[in-house]
Design an enzyme around this catalytic site. Structure first.
Site, short mmCIF file in Angstrom:
data_model
loop_
_atom_site.label_atom_id
_atom_site.label_comp_id
_atom_site.label_asym_id
_atom_site.label_seq_id
_atom_site.Cartn_x
_atom_site.Cartn_y
_atom_site.Cartn_z
N ASP A 12 0.87 -1.18 0.00
CA ASP A 12 0.00 0.00 0.00
C ASP A 12 0.90 1.23 0.00
O ASP A 12 2.13 1.12 -0.14
CB ASP A 12 -0.97 -0.04 1.18
CG ASP A 12 -0.31 0.09 2.54
OD1 ASP A 12 0.94 0.22 2.62
OD2 ASP A 12 -1.04 0.08 3.55
N CYS A 69 2.80 -3.53 4.04
CA CYS A 69 1.93 -2.43 4.45
C CYS A 69 2.55 -1.88 5.73
O CYS A 69 3.70 -2.20 6.04
CB CYS A 69 0.47 -2.86 4.61
SG CYS A 69 0.11 -3.99 5.97
N THR A 71 2.10 -2.46 9.00
CA THR A 71 2.49 -3.51 9.95
C THR A 71 2.80 -4.84 9.26
O THR A 71 3.37 -5.73 9.88
CB THR A 71 1.38 -3.78 10.98
OG1 THR A 71 0.23 -4.29 10.30
CG2 THR A 71 1.04 -2.53 11.77
N HIS A 102 9.56 -24.79 6.95
CA HIS A 102 8.58 -25.62 7.65
C HIS A 102 7.16 -25.45 7.13
O HIS A 102 6.35 -26.37 7.27
CB HIS A 102 8.59 -25.32 9.15
CG HIS A 102 9.83 -25.79 9.83
ND1 HIS A 102 9.97 -25.79 11.19
CD2 HIS A 102 11.00 -26.29 9.34
CE1 HIS A 102 11.16 -26.26 11.51
NE2 HIS A 102 11.82 -26.55 10.41
N HIS A 137 6.90 -31.85 7.82
CA HIS A 137 6.35 -30.53 7.52
C HIS A 137 5.39 -30.61 6.33
O HIS A 137 4.42 -29.87 6.26
CB HIS A 137 7.46 -29.53 7.24
CG HIS A 137 8.46 -29.46 8.35
ND1 HIS A 137 8.14 -29.04 9.62
CD2 HIS A 137 9.78 -29.79 8.39
CE1 HIS A 137 9.21 -29.11 10.40
NE2 HIS A 137 10.22 -29.56 9.67
#
Length: 149
Positions: A12, A69, A71, A102, A137
């Site tokens: 963004d 973005c 965060t 993983h 995994h």
């Protein structure tokens, strides 16, 4: 170039400078960068950018994706709504390596207001240099995929 060396980047408005630095960094390491993010600072909606990048990965057009973005959380949530996407938000190189080894993550999310450029580039390198380990995994990734319905 094969799709495995094509990487989509988007963000963004909050993460344009960091996304551009990552694009330059990744291109210097031999990746074909598909940058679909905004270039001007007007406010944009991170769900649109996360979903658009995720669709490029899910379709096979790009082998991996990096999204940003403020965060890293919101854009990651949007990307994970696209079938076939496994995206994790990382603020450290160890987590970035582990989501590839993983969880077979095909997208990485970074918070531009959380980490600086130097750390972000380390996170990107850890993500790109890691490979899925398979084994136990693989069973867990199959379980995650089964949740998509």
């Amino acid at each position: 170039m094969s799709t495995s060396k094509r990487i989509v980047l988007s963000s963004d408005h909050a993460a344009i400078p960091l996304r551009q630095a990552i694009a330059t960094h990744v291109a210097a390491r031999g990746w074909e960068v598909v940058d679909i993010g905004p270039v001007t600072p007007e406010s944009t909606h991170y769900p649109d950018h996360g979903a658009a990048a995720a669709r490029r990965v899910a379709s096979g057009d790009c082998g991996l994706g990096i999204i940003l973005c403020g965060t890293g959380q919101g854009i990651m949530m949007a990307a994970n709504k696209i079938k076939g996407i496994r995206c994790g938000v990382c603020s450290d190189a160890f987590s970035a390596r582990m989501i590839r080894q993983h969880n077979d993550a095909n997208m990485l999310s970074i918070g531009a207001r959380v980490v600086g450029e130097g750390l972000a580039l380390d996170i990107v390198d850890a993500f790109l240099n890691a490979t899925f380990e398979g084994g136990r995994h693989g069973t867990r990734v199959d379980m995650i995929t089964a949740l998509e319905g």
